[in-house]
Enzyme design. Structure first.
Site, short mmCIF file in Angstrom:
data_model
loop_
_atom_site.label_atom_id
_atom_site.label_comp_id
_atom_site.label_asym_id
_atom_site.label_seq_id
_atom_site.Cartn_x
_atom_site.Cartn_y
_atom_site.Cartn_z
N ASP A 82 -17.66 -0.37 3.90
CA ASP A 82 -16.90 -0.46 2.72
C ASP A 82 -17.52 -0.54 1.24
O ASP A 82 -18.39 0.07 1.29
CB ASP A 82 -17.92 -2.33 3.89
CG ASP A 82 -16.82 -3.46 3.42
OD1 ASP A 82 -16.13 -3.64 2.18
OD2 ASP A 82 -16.17 -4.12 4.31
N TRP A 83 -16.99 -1.46 0.66
CA TRP A 83 -16.63 -1.56 -1.18
C TRP A 83 -18.09 -2.38 -1.53
O TRP A 83 -18.00 -3.17 -0.74
CB TRP A 83 -14.99 -2.00 -1.53
CG TRP A 83 -14.54 -1.32 -1.41
CD1 TRP A 83 -13.84 -1.39 -2.83
CD2 TRP A 83 -13.39 -0.46 -0.65
NE1 TRP A 83 -12.42 -0.61 -2.77
CE2 TRP A 83 -12.75 0.19 -1.53
CE3 TRP A 83 -13.72 -0.48 1.01
CZ2 TRP A 83 -11.47 0.95 -0.80
CZ3 TRP A 83 -12.98 0.46 1.59
CH2 TRP A 83 -11.76 1.11 0.41
#
Length: 484
Positions: free
Chosen positions: A229-230
């Protein structure tokens, strides 16, 4: 394309670079060897493709696209074929926009009704979530575009999501939190899996070998690459060793250098880096070799598809003989959501809808009057607004109040503090029901709400967050052109 041979020609620096993003939305190219970059984009119920001013929370605008119903709605259809058709439409839009992977579906279990991101997740039921997810993935990937099922694993709250630890015994994980992922891998083989921000039993998901290698790959047979995930990476070298192939977004070269240093010092086996590169390139070329940017994207047709999907998602919670409405009766549509519907949630899934159709627009030609009733943005209803609504309700055969949760009440990034609807909306519904016994409530919300007025209204239609054509679907259902 001989991927192994290609990777063998790369320098250690090029391989380390391939394991992190070029920027916010692109994988890194290896220009010396003619390896292009591939773009990924937020989903899961439409495209949030950004070029400039990239962010991951939907703050900056993206291209105009079609917002389909959110997962809170589509799960309530229990319709695999419908999810497949939605996936195909999104796959076509990705091909048109030159996107290799759409970031979705989101299959985390609804552990608490207060999770701020519940609207983006299918269900509290592991079987339902898995079946709907697999159907969506098969639909998107039938167009030679990848999906990224997320967020693996046990990511069921937004509060302190970057640091909290989801602690559960193995039976609980395998019976409740894993099945949606397992079903999707076994039935649909998503091209990528996105790991979550949180720790699982004390170990960050992004560096958890039991999760990313033992369970996901060895047990379930996952074949694609795992991306973060970012900003979910804590220790990049530990992540590579655990099975995290791609870090997103770019670390600006910082973590690339750490991978190089770890290989040179003997801390990290270069074969593991090679394997990560091979996985990333296998998926990138699966898209690149089948890219069809000439694919038409008929947004108007997708708008109508969105309406048909929304029809199948809405749930009639109560009907005391009042629905369907008669098309010749005078009806009052009350509440701002009748004219400006809330049809999606906030955060990374926020779509820049190319158009919306409200219930007021969809009811044109019918004897319907509209009054605002409340302001969602200001979360208030003046005495004048309430009085105007009461007057309209008294003058009509049936009063339909469009209510629910404003944007600020549920979004990615924070959890809800309670299950109440805005006090001004509850007050409006009470007043309208007091003025007209034939009162219907249409709810726009991505997670459960308390209904203190339930005993005073004749019907409740749950519309969820029904996408940009939600007004068409609501009117068709209210008037009996479709069945809830």
């Amino acid at each position: 394309m001989d991927i192994k041979a290609l990777v063998s020609q790369m320098t250690l620096e090029e391989k380390a670079g391939l394991c992190s993003g070029l920027d916010f939305w692109h994988t890194k190219p290896v220009e010396r060897l003619g390896v292009p970059s591939v773009m990924v984009s937020d989903g899961p119920h439409g495209l949030r493709k950004q070029d400039e001013k990239a962010d991951h929370l939907g703050v900056n605008d993206s291209i105009k696209a079609v917002c389909m119903p959110a997962a809170c709605a589509t799960a309530s259809s229990f319709d695999r074929d419908l999810m497949g058709r939605m996936g195909q439409a999104i796959g076509d839009s990705c091909q048109h926009e030159k996107l290799g992977v759409v970031l979705g579906p989101a299959v985390n279990i609804k552990r608490s009704p207060l999770c701020g991101r519940n609207f983006e997740y299918f269900s509290e039921d592991p079987y339902l979530a898995g079946e709907m997810s697999a159907a969506y993935i098969n639909g998107v990937q039938s167009k030679n575009v990848g999906t990224s099922i997320k967020h693996f694993a046990a990511n069921s709250q937004e509060h302190r999501r970057m640091s909290s630890s989801s602690n559960a015994d193995e039976r609980t994980l395998r019976e409740i939190y894993f099945p949606a992922f397992e079903t999707s891998v076994r039935k649909a083989q998503p091209w990528t899996v996105m790991c979550s921000y949180n720790r699982v039993n004390g170990v960050y998901a992004s560096e958890n070998p039991w999760l990313l290698t033992d369970v996901l790959r060895k047990e379930w047979g996952f074949k694609g690459y795992v991306m973060s995930d970012w900003g979910a990476v804590s220790d990049r070298v530990a992540g590579v060793a655990a099975g995290l192939d791609l870090e997103m977004p770019s670390s600006g070269g910082i973590n690339d250098r750490k991978i190089v240093a770890a290989v040179k010092s003997g801390e990290l086996d270069e074969k593991i880096v090679d394997q990560a590169c091979e996985r990333i390139l296998e998926i990138n070329y699966r898209y690149l070799d089948n890219a069809r940017p000439e694919t038409p994207w008929d947004q108007e047709a997708d708008h109508q598809l969105s309406a048909r999907i929304a029809e199948e998602c809405m749930v009639l919670l109560k009907n005391d003989g009042i629905l369907p409405l008669n098309k010749t009766d005078e009806v009052a549509f009350i509440g701002e959501f009748a004219a400006k519907p809330r049809f999606q949630g906030g955060g990374s899934s926020h779509i820049n809808a190319f158009r919306t159709t409200s219930a007021v627009e969809a009811a044109q030609g019918l004897p319907v009057t509209y009054v605002q009733g409340y302001s969602a943005a200001r979360d208030m209803a003046t005495d004048e607004m309430i009085a105007e609504a009461v007057q309209a309700a008294k003058a009509a055969k049936v009063a339909v109040v469009f209510a629910g949760l404003p944007d600020a009440y549920e979004s990615e990034g924070y959890d809800r503090a309670h299950m109440a609807m805005p006090a001004c909306q509850n007050r409006l519904i009470e007043a309208v029901a007091g003025a007209n016994p034939n009162t219907v409530v249409v709810l726009h919300n991505g997670s459960p709400v308390e209904m203190p007025w339930l005993g005073k209204v004749k019907a409740v239609l749950e519309a969820y967050l029904g996408g940009q054509a939600v007004g068409i679907a609501a009117v068709r259902l209210l008037y009996g052109d479709a069945n809830p």
